[in-house]
Design a protein around this motif. Sequence first.
Motif, PDB file in Angstrom:
ATOM      1  N   ARG A   1       0.781  -1.229  -0.167  1.00 35.54           N
ATOM      2  CA  ARG A   1       0.065  -0.005  -0.015  1.00 35.54           C
ATOM      3  C   ARG A   1       0.745   1.190   0.069  1.00 35.54           C
ATOM      4  O   ARG A   1       0.345   2.308  -0.211  1.00 35.54           O
ATOM      5  N   ILE A   2       2.219   1.223   0.320  1.00 34.14           N
ATOM      6  CA  ILE A   2       3.005   2.183   0.457  1.00 34.14           C
ATOM      7  C   ILE A   2       3.882   2.090  -1.034  1.00 34.14           C
ATOM      8  O   ILE A   2       4.209   1.115  -1.313  1.00 34.14           O
ATOM      9  N   ASN A   3       3.770   3.277  -1.627  1.00 37.79           N
ATOM     10  CA  ASN A   3       4.340   3.273  -2.997  1.00 37.79           C
ATOM     11  C   ASN A   3       5.845   3.415  -2.723  1.00 37.79           C
ATOM     12  O   ASN A   3       6.554   4.435  -2.464  1.00 37.79           O
ATOM     13  N   ILE A   4       6.650   2.234  -2.824  1.00 34.76           N
ATOM     14  CA  ILE A   4       7.992   2.093  -2.418  1.00 34.76           C
ATOM     15  C   ILE A   4       8.795   2.223  -3.735  1.00 34.76           C
ATOM     16  O   ILE A   4       8.694   1.334  -4.459  1.00 34.76           O
ATOM     17  N   ARG A   5       9.715   3.048  -3.990  1.00 34.34           N
ATOM     18  CA  ARG A   5      10.753   2.849  -4.922  1.00 34.34           C
ATOM     19  C   ARG A   5      12.162   3.029  -4.713  1.00 34.34           C
ATOM     20  O   ARG A   5      12.522   4.038  -3.611  1.00 34.34           O
ATOM     21  N   GLY A   6      12.899   1.935  -5.022  1.00 30.14           N
ATOM     22  CA  GLY A   6      14.059   1.760  -4.840  1.00 30.14           C
ATOM     23  C   GLY A   6      15.257   2.482  -5.620  1.00 30.14           C
ATOM     24  O   GLY A   6      14.954   3.486  -6.428  1.00 30.14           O
ATOM     25  N   ARG A   7      16.483   1.604  -5.959  1.00 31.65           N
ATOM     26  CA  ARG A   7      17.414   2.066  -6.754  1.00 31.65           C
ATOM     27  C   ARG A   7      16.735   2.411  -8.216  1.00 31.65           C
ATOM     28  O   ARG A   7      15.861   1.554  -8.392  1.00 31.65           O
ATOM     29  N   ASP A   8      17.462   2.821  -9.017  1.00 30.53           N
ATOM     30  CA  ASP A   8      17.002   3.011 -10.669  1.00 30.53           C
ATOM     31  C   ASP A   8      15.546   2.901 -10.783  1.00 30.53           C
ATOM     32  O   ASP A   8      15.126   2.706 -11.729  1.00 30.53           O
TER      33      ASP A   8
ATOM     34  N   ALA B   1       4.763 -10.574  -9.386  1.00 33.12           N
ATOM     35  CA  ALA B   1       4.460 -12.169  -9.341  1.00 33.12           C
ATOM     36  C   ALA B   1       4.449 -12.725  -8.141  1.00 33.12           C
ATOM     37  O   ALA B   1       4.693 -14.113  -8.119  1.00 33.12           O
ATOM     38  N   GLY B   2       4.698 -12.092  -7.167  1.00 35.79           N
ATOM     39  CA  GLY B   2       4.728 -12.727  -5.888  1.00 35.79           C
ATOM     40  C   GLY B   2       5.912 -11.911  -4.963  1.00 35.79           C
ATOM     41  O   GLY B   2       7.086 -11.281  -5.844  1.00 35.79           O
ATOM     42  N   PRO B   3       5.966 -11.732  -3.843  1.00 32.02           N
ATOM     43  CA  PRO B   3       7.185 -11.328  -3.150  1.00 32.02           C
ATOM     44  C   PRO B   3       8.403 -12.007  -3.303  1.00 32.02           C
ATOM     45  O   PRO B   3       8.544 -13.063  -3.087  1.00 32.02           O
ATOM     46  N   ARG B   4       9.518 -11.115  -3.183  1.00 32.51           N
ATOM     47  CA  ARG B   4      10.845 -11.573  -3.284  1.00 32.51           C
ATOM     48  C   ARG B   4      11.593 -11.116  -2.204  1.00 32.51           C
ATOM     49  O   ARG B   4      11.611  -9.562  -1.980  1.00 32.51           O
TER      50      ARG B   4
ATOM     51  N   LEU C   1       8.693  -1.204  -5.938  1.00 29.02           N
ATOM     52  CA  LEU C   1       8.325  -2.538  -5.120  1.00 29.02           C
ATOM     53  C   LEU C   1       7.076  -3.245  -5.893  1.00 29.02           C
ATOM     54  O   LEU C   1       6.927  -4.381  -6.000  1.00 29.02           O
ATOM     55  N   LYS C   2       5.807  -2.584  -5.986  1.00 25.14           N
ATOM     56  CA  LYS C   2       4.783  -3.253  -6.489  1.00 25.14           C
ATOM     57  C   LYS C   2       5.005  -3.949  -7.880  1.00 25.14           C
ATOM     58  O   LYS C   2       4.630  -4.872  -8.092  1.00 25.14           O
ATOM     59  N   LYS C   3       5.776  -3.425  -8.609  1.00 23.88           N
ATOM     60  CA  LYS C   3       6.004  -4.089 -10.162  1.00 23.88           C
ATOM     61  C   LYS C   3       7.131  -5.348  -9.837  1.00 23.88           C
ATOM     62  O   LYS C   3       6.880  -6.360 -10.364  1.00 23.88           O
ATOM     63  N   GLU C   4       7.957  -4.886  -9.008  1.00 24.26           N
ATOM     64  CA  GLU C   4       8.984  -6.074  -8.796  1.00 24.26           C
ATOM     65  C   GLU C   4       8.416  -7.252  -8.217  1.00 24.26           C
ATOM     66  O   GLU C   4       8.850  -8.213  -8.154  1.00 24.26           O
TER      67      GLU C   4
END
Length: 552
Positions: A392-399, A409-412, A403-406
């Motif tokens: 629910r939190i819009n989390i953006r990492g490197r580059d 297909a299921g959490p890693r 996180l939602k897109k990453e």
Amino acid sequence: MMTNETQRYDAVVVGAGMAGLYMIKRLLDLGLAVRAFEAGGDVGGTWYWNRYPGARVDLESFDYSYSFSEDLQRDWKWSERYAAQPELLSYFNHVADRFGLRQHIEFKTRVISAEFDESRDIWTVELSTGRKVEARYFISAAGVLSTPKPPELEGLETYKGPTYHTGLWPHEGVDFTGKKVAVFGTGSSGSQVVPKIAEQASHLTVFQRTAVYCVPIKNYALTDKMREEAVATYPERRANSRKSRYGIPAQFPSTKVFDVSEAERRAKYEDAWGAQGHLLAFRMTFADILSNEEANETVANFIHGKIKEIVKDPEVAEKLSPRGFPFGTKRPILGTAFYEAFNRPNVSLVTLQDTPVVRVTPTGVQTSDKHREFDAMVFATGFDALTGAILRINIRGRDGLELKKEWAAGPRAYLGLATHGFPNLFFITGPLSPGPLSNMSMSIEQHVDWVADCIAYMRERGLTNVEANADSEIEWRAHVQEVVDGTLYQKANSWYLGANVPGKPRVFIPYLAGHGVYRAKCDEVAAKKYHGFTLSAPSHKRTEAKVKAASA
Ligand code: FAD
Ligand code: NAP
């Protein structure tokens, strides 16, 4: 360190439940500047939100509590074997005050987004108040069962009466006296709330989608003598819990179901149903309950027999008897007179497999057979579990990785603690860790300690960044899957698999090998200088001093 617009902390923690509180404490003890943000109006998390009548813990209070402070363990006097929600909420308030945590928390403040700035190695965190703060470490203690999931019922928005979700229960309580009430859902929350509402309502209709295995709770008031004994034996109790499969002080059996005679088996099951009466009692009877279908059936048949004994109407008893999935593969329930409630003249059961809901109307519910009118509706329909609050939190990492897109297909997440591409982001009881398949208080403390120790390790060495390696994350996901493949767990539509949320990828999320095994693996990774993670210096120094954890 402060600018006019943006306050800077060493660490931002999301949530002030059991996990957030202990995380704040450990970081403060390390001397870090910490800020926690909590969407709710006070501490307690689960026990702040789930105030529905009947809510109580399903593990013994002595076990479902912090172990980090001997003084706290000694001083807090649990009143019941299984504490009810008000007592648990008081406990978390006591902890917040006793350890001076409250002043580091901002309530009624939701974390909306978090973005990692690679040029500065800093997370920028956006809040529901419109403010932004910055931090080196961004730690999710947002909960595994903290995103309530309403039912998808056509026409729900047209209903004119009040509706309540058990996970968002009004603080002032609800009086159902003389009312015609509907309850949807018969999971842990539903089975606790049903007998309580039945005592008040003029009529209660329970809409059941899947029947459940519900073991009777053996709750009782604790005496001073019991408390003294527990305090005296706490060191051993906690040590055993840390080594155990479920994070409770009981060792997993080695005997298998068909190693013993039918009479011996029956005696064990009677004990698990009666004298023992705890959540894990059946799972602790024999080693192969959750790996051998035939063995599992012996428990299922035993419980079907008990339901027939309790519920007077044989047709209702059959409808309440779970079929089509193995015992234990959906979380079993510790109930207080749940099946008994269906003997009351003011309670009726509607099974949605037989008569599905066609639509909700302004006055009630139309099922395929008839229309029923209700003054109020209660949704005990569960949660977007395990990943809901994080995503629910819009989390953006490197580059600019999302996180939602990453995780589409299921959490890693390596060890369930951190994920590649998102430096200095930690999850407490994150996906792919044992989390809800163990005593959560043990799991929470273990994760918080691991994260705090990792941060301390880095600070001692002038390192600032930690990131899970892509290959370790992939290997961990495969290992989590390999463990579940050896069990019956994937044969049920459970929230462990995300099956209760339409569109959620069907992936088994918790790590099943057990709390003790998992703890040992995490300890080993730390002892090998955080093997599988890359630890590095601040970005401006990184070219000179990149430190690979594995080779350090
Ligand atoms: P939570 O207690 O869920 O706290 C997370 C907090 O984070 C919440 O207060 C939430 O408001 C906040 N939050 C989430 N997202 C944001 C955001 N974006 N911004 C700001 N704040 C946010 N486990 C057991 O082991 N035994 C039990 O008997 C047991 N009983 C349970 C009973 C119920 C009714 C439920 C729902 C769960 C139960 N659990 C039980 C699981 C329980 O959730 C854990 O035991 C434990 O309370 C989790 O603590 P936590 O701090 O990780 O999460
Ligand atoms: P849950 O276990 O997911 O149960 C939700 C119930 O609602 C299920 O019976 C589900 O049916 C039903 N449901 C969902 N959507 C529906 C719909 N559209 N129409 C009709 N029925 C619908 O949720 P929960 O009971 O809140 O418990 C979640 C977890 O929280 C538990 O497993 C446990 O870990 C924890 N908990 C513990 C306690 C405790 O005793 N300490 C109490 C409450 C919660 P299906 O089964 O078919 O999906």
